[in-house]
Design a protein around this motif. Structure first.
Motif, mmCIF file in Angstrom:
data_model
loop_
_atom_site.group_PDB
_atom_site.id
_atom_site.type_symbol
_atom_site.label_atom_id
_atom_site.label_comp_id
_atom_site.label_asym_id
_atom_site.label_seq_id
_atom_site.Cartn_x
_atom_site.Cartn_y
_atom_site.Cartn_z
ATOM 1 N N LEU A 204 0.464 119.173 83.902
ATOM 2 C CA LEU A 204 0.509 118.046 84.830
ATOM 3 C C LEU A 204 1.225 118.412 86.129
ATOM 4 C CD1 LEU A 204 1.231 115.122 82.341
ATOM 5 C CD2 LEU A 204 -0.846 115.454 83.701
ATOM 6 N N ALA A 205 2.197 119.315 86.047
ATOM 7 C CA ALA A 205 2.902 119.756 87.262
ATOM 8 C C ALA A 205 1.945 120.487 88.202
ATOM 9 C CB ALA A 205 4.077 120.651 86.885
ATOM 10 N N CYS A 206 1.004 121.256 87.658
ATOM 11 C CA CYS A 206 0.001 121.926 88.503
ATOM 12 C C CYS A 206 -0.869 120.887 89.215
ATOM 13 C CB CYS A 206 -0.866 122.846 87.650
ATOM 14 S SG CYS A 206 0.039 124.188 86.847
ATOM 15 N N TRP A 207 -1.251 119.851 88.468
ATOM 16 C CA TRP A 207 -2.033 118.761 89.058
ATOM 17 C C TRP A 207 -1.218 118.012 90.104
ATOM 18 C CZ3 TRP A 207 -1.685 113.284 87.297
ATOM 19 C CH2 TRP A 207 -2.677 112.467 87.873
ATOM 20 N N MET A 208 0.080 117.845 89.837
ATOM 21 C CA MET A 208 0.954 117.175 90.806
ATOM 22 C C MET A 208 0.977 117.937 92.132
ATOM 23 S SD MET A 208 2.703 114.423 89.680
ATOM 24 C CE MET A 208 3.096 113.582 88.152
ATOM 25 N N GLN A 209 1.064 119.268 92.078
ATOM 26 C CA GLN A 209 1.054 120.053 93.309
ATOM 27 C C GLN A 209 -0.248 119.837 94.066
ATOM 28 O OE1 GLN A 209 1.343 124.345 92.836
ATOM 29 N NE2 GLN A 209 0.704 124.673 94.957
ATOM 30 N N TRP A 210 -1.361 119.851 93.336
ATOM 31 C CA TRP A 210 -2.662 119.623 93.967
ATOM 32 C C TRP A 210 -2.698 118.265 94.660
ATOM 33 C CZ3 TRP A 210 -6.235 115.758 92.861
ATOM 34 C CH2 TRP A 210 -7.481 115.894 93.484
ATOM 35 N N ARG A 211 -2.174 117.245 93.990
ATOM 36 C CA ARG A 211 -2.154 115.915 94.585
ATOM 37 C C ARG A 211 -1.324 115.898 95.862
ATOM 38 N NH1 ARG A 211 -3.594 111.221 91.849
ATOM 39 N NH2 ARG A 211 -2.078 110.145 93.165
ATOM 40 N N LYS A 212 -0.149 116.500 95.809
ATOM 41 C CA LYS A 212 0.722 116.500 96.981
ATOM 42 C C LYS A 212 0.071 117.209 98.163
ATOM 43 C CE LYS A 212 5.215 116.192 94.660
ATOM 44 N NZ LYS A 212 6.558 116.790 94.553
ATOM 45 N N GLU A 213 -0.542 118.350 97.893
ATOM 46 C CA GLU A 213 -1.145 119.125 98.979
ATOM 47 C C GLU A 213 -2.379 118.442 99.555
ATOM 48 O OE1 GLU A 213 -1.748 123.164 97.843
ATOM 49 O OE2 GLU A 213 0.395 123.538 97.523
ATOM 50 N N ILE A 255 -11.405 123.172 90.251
ATOM 51 C CA ILE A 255 -10.425 122.439 91.052
ATOM 52 C C ILE A 255 -11.132 121.290 91.771
ATOM 53 C CG2 ILE A 255 -8.648 122.613 92.820
ATOM 54 C CD1 ILE A 255 -8.131 124.371 90.373
ATOM 55 N N PRO A 256 -10.663 120.062 91.631
ATOM 56 C CA PRO A 256 -11.315 118.935 92.325
ATOM 57 C C PRO A 256 -11.299 119.131 93.837
ATOM 58 C CG PRO A 256 -9.743 118.165 90.681
ATOM 59 C CD PRO A 256 -9.516 119.634 90.822
ATOM 60 N N GLN A 257 -12.331 118.636 94.483
ATOM 61 C CA GLN A 257 -12.444 118.706 95.932
ATOM 62 C C GLN A 257 -12.294 117.310 96.521
ATOM 63 O OE1 GLN A 257 -12.770 121.694 97.600
ATOM 64 N NE2 GLN A 257 -12.539 122.585 95.547
ATOM 65 N N ILE A 258 -11.531 117.230 97.593
ATOM 66 C CA ILE A 258 -11.356 115.969 98.310
ATOM 67 C C ILE A 258 -12.333 115.943 99.469
ATOM 68 C CG2 ILE A 258 -9.780 114.525 99.633
ATOM 69 C CD1 ILE A 258 -9.042 114.667 96.734
ATOM 70 N N GLU A 259 -13.203 114.953 99.494
ATOM 71 C CA GLU A 259 -14.170 114.857 100.573
ATOM 72 C C GLU A 259 -13.492 114.337 101.836
ATOM 73 O OE1 GLU A 259 -17.593 112.609 99.603
ATOM 74 O OE2 GLU A 259 -18.143 113.846 97.863
ATOM 75 N N GLU A 260 -13.775 115.031 102.957
ATOM 76 C CA GLU A 260 -13.230 114.594 104.236
ATOM 77 C C GLU A 260 -13.938 113.313 104.670
ATOM 78 O OE1 GLU A 260 -10.836 115.763 106.061
ATOM 79 O OE2 GLU A 260 -10.354 117.515 104.828
ATOM 80 N N PRO A 261 -13.187 112.298 105.120
ATOM 81 C CA PRO A 261 -13.849 111.083 105.614
ATOM 82 C C PRO A 261 -14.678 111.375 106.850
ATOM 83 C CG PRO A 261 -11.501 111.073 106.151
ATOM 84 C CD PRO A 261 -11.726 112.243 105.234
ATOM 85 N N GLN A 262 -15.885 110.843 106.880
ATOM 86 C CA GLN A 262 -16.781 111.068 108.004
ATOM 87 C C GLN A 262 -16.532 110.034 109.091
ATOM 88 O OE1 GLN A 262 -18.863 113.725 108.210
ATOM 89 N NE2 GLN A 262 -17.849 114.340 106.304
ATOM 90 N N PRO A 263 -16.455 110.458 110.353
ATOM 91 C CA PRO A 263 -16.236 109.500 111.436
ATOM 92 C C PRO A 263 -17.450 108.609 111.627
ATOM 93 C CG PRO A 263 -16.753 111.658 112.335
ATOM 94 C CD PRO A 263 -16.589 111.843 110.849
ATOM 95 N N GLU A 264 -17.201 107.395 112.116
ATOM 96 C CA GLU A 264 -18.307 106.499 112.411
ATOM 97 C C GLU A 264 -19.109 107.056 113.587
ATOM 98 O OE1 GLU A 264 -16.935 102.600 113.095
ATOM 99 O OE2 GLU A 264 -15.970 102.390 111.132
ATOM 100 N N PRO A 265 -20.442 106.920 113.533
ATOM 101 C CA PRO A 265 -21.272 107.423 114.649
ATOM 102 C C PRO A 265 -20.870 106.770 115.956
ATOM 103 C CG PRO A 265 -22.610 106.831 112.745
ATOM 104 C CD PRO A 265 -21.230 106.324 112.465
ATOM 105 N N LYS A 266 -20.819 107.551 117.002
ATOM 106 C CA LYS A 266 -20.472 107.054 118.321
ATOM 107 C C LYS A 266 -21.563 107.487 119.292
ATOM 108 C CE LYS A 266 -15.521 107.321 117.417
ATOM 109 N NZ LYS A 266 -15.208 105.893 117.531
#
Length: 350
Positions: A204-213, A255-266
């Motif tokens: 769980l500590a390894c997962w905690m580091q992933w969450r923090k980063e 390793i889970p991947q966090i998807e970057e939020p996409q900006p609204e079209p401008k």
């Protein structure tokens, strides 16, 4: 880490996370235990903030096991008393996990030092006890605010350890018979749910580091429990014949991947350079991938806009009316020039 535990690390995917750099860095674990001094090979990461111990004890080996599955974690050991509880209260913002490897109390006599941790939303990982009960988990693991960890024995074909308590309150199992090392290099196995619990805590500590980063912060107690449940492997086909509990807790194989939020079209996104020409990065705060990168690069290249003396463009700052006029003026002049040029060409054709 010592090679004797390589098999266990592989079976729960801890090696995958370690190879990716998730080793429990910047994660702090409290051991509520019976106390014990650090071995010489533990002094950099095993801390005794409440009381200095003179002899190696139960928590010495508990801490070593946790570190075998999170080789970057920092461990703080203290006894289950008022002084230890006060230290936890004084350091709430710094503590990520609490491991309790002491078990065997009945529900009617369990000391209040465990109950009072219910009010702190810090994941509390507890060994299920070594009484051999088929349908009963010992306290404090039996409390609904703790995460109860039972034991398997890798050397027993992956089957449930005969001594480990089980039952509906069990959240997961990990391996027992984990090896620890003395200062002289001698290694020996330690068994019991006292040591399966810190294995789970280390993972769980390894997962905690992933969450923090990834900016997710410390999870709640129930988020941690859900993560454990969702990442348990069904091992009934491997000799694990218990009917309760959630199986072997393993870290995700990828390793889970966090998807970057996409900006609204401008509207500016439609502004391209000549024939969609590729722009080079001009300003150090406008990188490729920024929604207006192409437009800013094109206008700067053709002299319509500029940046600041420090090499920045500051794309998110507001624009004064005078600045807007200064930017638009050369564009309008160019449009007027082109219109006159087109008009002249039409006259020539006619």
């Amino acid at each position: 880490m010592i090679k004797e535990n390589d098999a266990e690390r592989r079976k729960v995917n801890a090696d995958v996370w370690h190879n990716a750099g998730y080793i429990g860095n910047d994660v702090k674990v409290v051991l509520l235990d019976s106390g014990g001094d650090a071995r010489d090979n533990m002094e950099d990461w095993y801390h005794e903030p409440v009381e200095d111990y003179d002899e190696h004890g139960h928590s010495t080996n508990v801490g070593f096991v946790c570190r075998e599955f999170a080789p970057g974690v920092q461990i703080y050991v203290m006894e289950n008393n008022d002084e230890g509880h006060q230290w936890v209260l004084d350091h709430l913002d710094d503590i990520d996990l609490i491991n309790v490897s002491m078990a065997g109390y009945s529900g009617s006599t369990v000391p209040s030092y465990v109950e009072r941790y219910k009010e702190l939303d810090i994941p509390l990982i507890c060994g299920s006890g070594n009484d051999g009960y088929d349908a009963q988990v010992s306290y404090p693991a039996a409390y609904d605010f703790t995460i109860a960890i039972g034991a398997l024995h890798l050397g027993n074909g992956g089957a449930g350890a005969y001594y480990a308590n089980q039952g509906e309150a069990l959240d997961a199992v990990t391996y027992s018979n984990i090896y620890v090392q003395r200062d002289d290099g001698h290694t020996f196995g330690v068994t019991g749910t006292s040591f399966s619990a810190p294995m789970a805590t280390g993972m769980l500590a390894c997962w905690m580091q992933w969450r923090k980063e990834n900016g997710l912060g410390r999870p709640t107690r129930e988020e941690t429990r859900q993560f454990v449940h969702e990442n348990c492997r069904d091992i009934q086909d491997e000799g694990f014949d218990w009917e309760t509990g959630h199986g072997l807790f393993c870290l995700p194989a990828e390793i889970p991947q966090i998807e970057e939020p996409q900006p609204e079209p401008k509207p500016e996104e439609d502004v391209k350079g000549e024939e969609d020409e590729e722009m080079e990065q001009t300003f150090k705060d406008v990188r490729k991938g920024f929604w207006a990168f192409q437009a800013i690069g094109y206008l700067e290249k053709h002299g319509y806009i500029g940046g600041y003396s420090d090499g920045t463009f500051r794309p998110n700052e507001g624009m004064e009316r005078g600045q807007f006029a200064a930017v638009v003026y050369p564009m309008v002049k160019e449009i007027e020039r082109l219109k006159e040029e087109v008009k002249t060409l039409r006259q020539q054709i006619n």
